[in-house]
Design a protein around this motif. Structure first.
Motif, PDB file in Angstrom:
ATOM      1  N   VAL A  13       0.876  -1.174   0.000  1.00 53.15           N
ATOM      2  CA  VAL A  13       0.000   0.000   0.000  1.00 53.15           C
ATOM      3  C   VAL A  13       0.909   1.219   0.000  1.00 53.15           C
ATOM      4  N   ILE A  14       0.657   2.160  -0.908  1.00 53.97           N
ATOM      5  CA  ILE A  14       1.387   3.430  -0.943  1.00 53.97           C
ATOM      6  C   ILE A  14       0.454   4.510  -0.401  1.00 53.97           C
ATOM      7  N   VAL A  15       0.967   5.313   0.522  1.00 50.35           N
ATOM      8  CA  VAL A  15       0.201   6.431   1.080  1.00 50.35           C
ATOM      9  C   VAL A  15       1.041   7.699   0.925  1.00 50.35           C
ATOM     10  N   ALA A  16       0.425   8.748   0.388  1.00 47.01           N
ATOM     11  CA  ALA A  16       1.112  10.030   0.206  1.00 47.01           C
ATOM     12  C   ALA A  16       0.252  11.148   0.773  1.00 47.01           C
ATOM     13  N   ALA A  17       0.895  12.115   1.413  1.00 51.38           N
ATOM     14  CA  ALA A  17       0.188  13.281   1.959  1.00 51.38           C
ATOM     15  C   ALA A  17       1.075  14.504   1.796  1.00 51.38           C
ATOM     16  N   ASP A  18       0.434  15.644   1.536  1.00 45.23           N
ATOM     17  CA  ASP A  18       1.220  16.877   1.410  1.00 45.23           C
ATOM     18  C   ASP A  18       1.790  17.261   2.764  1.00 45.23           C
ATOM     19  N   THR A  19       2.801  18.126   2.757  1.00 44.21           N
ATOM     20  CA  THR A  19       3.479  18.502   3.997  1.00 44.21           C
ATOM     21  C   THR A  19       3.223  19.959   4.384  1.00 44.21           C
ATOM     22  N   THR A  20       2.230  20.585   3.777  1.00 45.47           N
ATOM     23  CA  THR A  20       1.948  21.989   4.042  1.00 45.47           C
ATOM     24  C   THR A  20       0.924  22.140   5.158  1.00 45.47           C
ATOM     25  N   ALA A  21       1.235  23.009   6.104  1.00 49.47           N
ATOM     26  CA  ALA A  21       0.274  23.379   7.142  1.00 49.47           C
ATOM     27  C   ALA A  21      -0.143  24.815   6.851  1.00 49.47           C
ATOM     28  N   ALA A  22      -1.417  24.994   6.512  1.00 51.83           N
ATOM     29  CA  ALA A  22      -1.897  26.324   6.133  1.00 51.83           C
ATOM     30  C   ALA A  22      -3.233  26.605   6.803  1.00 51.83           C
ATOM     31  N   ARG A  23      -3.518  27.874   6.946  1.00 53.66           N
ATOM     32  CA  ARG A  23      -4.810  28.315   7.460  1.00 53.66           C
ATOM     33  C   ARG A  23      -5.257  29.470   6.575  1.00 53.66           C
ATOM     34  N   GLY A  48      -7.860  17.392   7.840  1.00 51.22           N
ATOM     35  CA  GLY A  48      -8.988  18.033   8.501  1.00 51.22           C
ATOM     36  C   GLY A  48      -8.526  19.191   9.349  1.00 51.22           C
ATOM     37  N   GLU A  49      -9.266  19.466  10.408  1.00 50.17           N
ATOM     38  CA  GLU A  49      -8.917  20.567  11.311  1.00 50.17           C
ATOM     39  C   GLU A  49      -7.595  20.260  12.017  1.00 50.17           C
ATOM     40  N   PRO A  50      -6.654  21.214  12.019  1.00 52.34           N
ATOM     41  CA  PRO A  50      -5.302  20.931  12.532  1.00 52.34           C
ATOM     42  C   PRO A  50      -5.241  20.348  13.937  1.00 52.34           C
ATOM     43  N   GLY A  51      -5.940  20.894  14.903  1.00 49.30           N
ATOM     44  CA  GLY A  51      -5.883  20.355  16.264  1.00 49.30           C
ATOM     45  C   GLY A  51      -6.506  18.978  16.363  1.00 49.30           C
ATOM     46  N   ASP A  52      -7.637  18.798  15.686  1.00 50.40           N
ATOM     47  CA  ASP A  52      -8.324  17.508  15.720  1.00 50.40           C
ATOM     48  C   ASP A  52      -7.482  16.393  15.115  1.00 50.40           C
ATOM     49  N   THR A  53      -6.813  16.678  14.014  1.00 52.70           N
ATOM     50  CA  THR A  53      -6.085  15.626  13.305  1.00 52.70           C
ATOM     51  C   THR A  53      -4.964  15.056  14.150  1.00 52.70           C
ATOM     52  N   VAL A  54      -4.142  15.916  14.719  1.00 51.14           N
ATOM     53  CA  VAL A  54      -3.009  15.446  15.517  1.00 51.14           C
ATOM     54  C   VAL A  54      -3.499  14.736  16.776  1.00 51.14           C
ATOM     55  N   GLN A  55      -4.483  15.316  17.446  1.00 49.60           N
ATOM     56  CA  GLN A  55      -4.990  14.709  18.674  1.00 49.60           C
ATOM     57  C   GLN A  55      -5.617  13.341  18.402  1.00 49.60           C
ATOM     58  N   PHE A  56      -6.425  13.240  17.323  1.00 58.06           N
ATOM     59  CA  PHE A  56      -7.066  11.962  17.027  1.00 58.06           C
ATOM     60  C   PHE A  56      -6.037  10.919  16.590  1.00 58.06           C
ATOM     61  N   SER A  94     -20.705  12.878  20.527  1.00 58.29           N
ATOM     62  CA  SER A  94     -20.346  13.532  21.784  1.00 58.29           C
ATOM     63  C   SER A  94     -20.388  15.045  21.598  1.00 58.29           C
ATOM     64  N   ARG A  95     -19.994  15.750  22.627  1.00 54.28           N
ATOM     65  CA  ARG A  95     -19.971  17.209  22.538  1.00 54.28           C
ATOM     66  C   ARG A  95     -18.721  17.720  21.848  1.00 54.28           C
ATOM     67  N   LYS A  96     -17.731  16.860  21.657  1.00 50.54           N
ATOM     68  CA  LYS A  96     -16.470  17.266  21.037  1.00 50.54           C
ATOM     69  C   LYS A  96     -16.125  16.334  19.877  1.00 50.54           C
ATOM     70  N   PRO A  97     -16.821  16.448  18.756  1.00 49.48           N
ATOM     71  CA  PRO A  97     -16.518  15.558  17.626  1.00 49.48           C
ATOM     72  C   PRO A  97     -15.218  15.947  16.931  1.00 49.48           C
ATOM     73  N   TYR A  98     -14.530  14.950  16.400  1.00 46.39           N
ATOM     74  CA  TYR A  98     -13.314  15.185  15.618  1.00 46.39           C
ATOM     75  C   TYR A  98     -13.706  15.440  14.169  1.00 46.39           C
ATOM     76  N   SER A  99     -13.086  16.425  13.554  1.00 42.94           N
ATOM     77  CA  SER A  99     -13.296  16.708  12.133  1.00 42.94           C
ATOM     78  C   SER A  99     -12.068  16.192  11.381  1.00 42.94           C
ATOM     79  N   VAL A 100     -12.050  14.878  11.130  1.00 44.43           N
ATOM     80  CA  VAL A 100     -10.878  14.215  10.582  1.00 44.43           C
ATOM     81  C   VAL A 100     -11.287  13.265   9.457  1.00 44.43           C
ATOM     82  N   ASN A 101     -10.572  13.318   8.341  1.00 49.67           N
ATOM     83  CA  ASN A 101     -10.721  12.352   7.251  1.00 49.67           C
ATOM     84  C   ASN A 101      -9.464  11.490   7.232  1.00 49.67           C
TER      85      ASN A 101
END
Length: 194
Positions: A13-23, A48-56, A94-101
């Motif tokens: 399986v090959i997985v690729a992701a960009d390395t840019t953090a932008a807002r 997804g949302e920066p805080g959610d992604t790392v935490q999840f 829950s009251r704090k859903p993660y916005s993560v793909n």
């Protein structure tokens, strides 16, 4: 503005992701790693949302590691993907859903087969031969549909991935400069330079 791609082939399986953090229109970082290695034969690309992604991602990594410690063996890719989907679906209610793909890729060492799972922020999961998340999916999914071969060698799979990255660079106005690419196969997870 996250872009991630994944595809399966003959034993990998090959997985690729960009390395840019932008807002919005501001680029804050160009060396962000958006692929988390969960176990020796399992990895996950997140967007997804920066805080959610790392935490999840860290939550998933720690819980799957805890499972391995308690049971002396890691979860197989299908079981891990189901657990991840369940955790995402529970957080949605829950009251704090993660916005993560997520794109979860792994190699099952007991059946010697690669697995790829597409999971969205609503907890929807499906097993797929190739997948994409983000703006890059608008251009890459048609290329992957045309050029993906489940029996392709690693070199052919990387060539298909290069086609997708070139198409995104050519067509997307704010395309990322750099991608991190990882492969998981019978030997485990390793990083590949394109």
């Amino acid at each position: 503005m996250d872009i991630s791609f994944a595809l399966t082939g003959k034993g990998y399986v090959i997985v690729a992701a960009d390395t840019t953090a932008a807002r919005s229109i501001i680029k804050m970082k160009v060396d962000e790693d958006k692929i988390k290695v969960i176990s020796p034969h399992l990895l996950m690309a997140y967007s997804g949302e920066p805080g959610d992604t790392v935490q999840f991602a860290e939550y998933v990594e720690r819980n799957l590691r805890l499972y391995q410690i308690r049971n002396t063996h890691p979860l197989r890719p299908s079981s891990a993907a189901s657990w991840i989907r369940g955790a995402l679906a529970s957080s949605l209610r829950s009251r704090k859903p993660y916005s993560v793909n997520l794109l979860v890729g792994g190699y099952d060492t007991s059946t010697y087969t690669p697995h790829l799972y597409w999971i969205d922020y609503l907890g929807t999961m499906t097993s797929v031969p190739f997948a994409a998340h983000g703006y890059g999916s608008y251009f890459a999914l048609s290329l992957l549909d045309r050029y993906h071969d489940p029996e392709a060698s690693l070199e052919e799979g990387l060539a298909t991935l290069r086609r997708c990255l070139d198409e995104v660079a050519k067509r997307l106005v704010v395309s990322p400069e750099k991608y991190k690419v990882r492969v998981v196969d019978k030997d485990g997870v390793r990083e590949i330079e394109l």
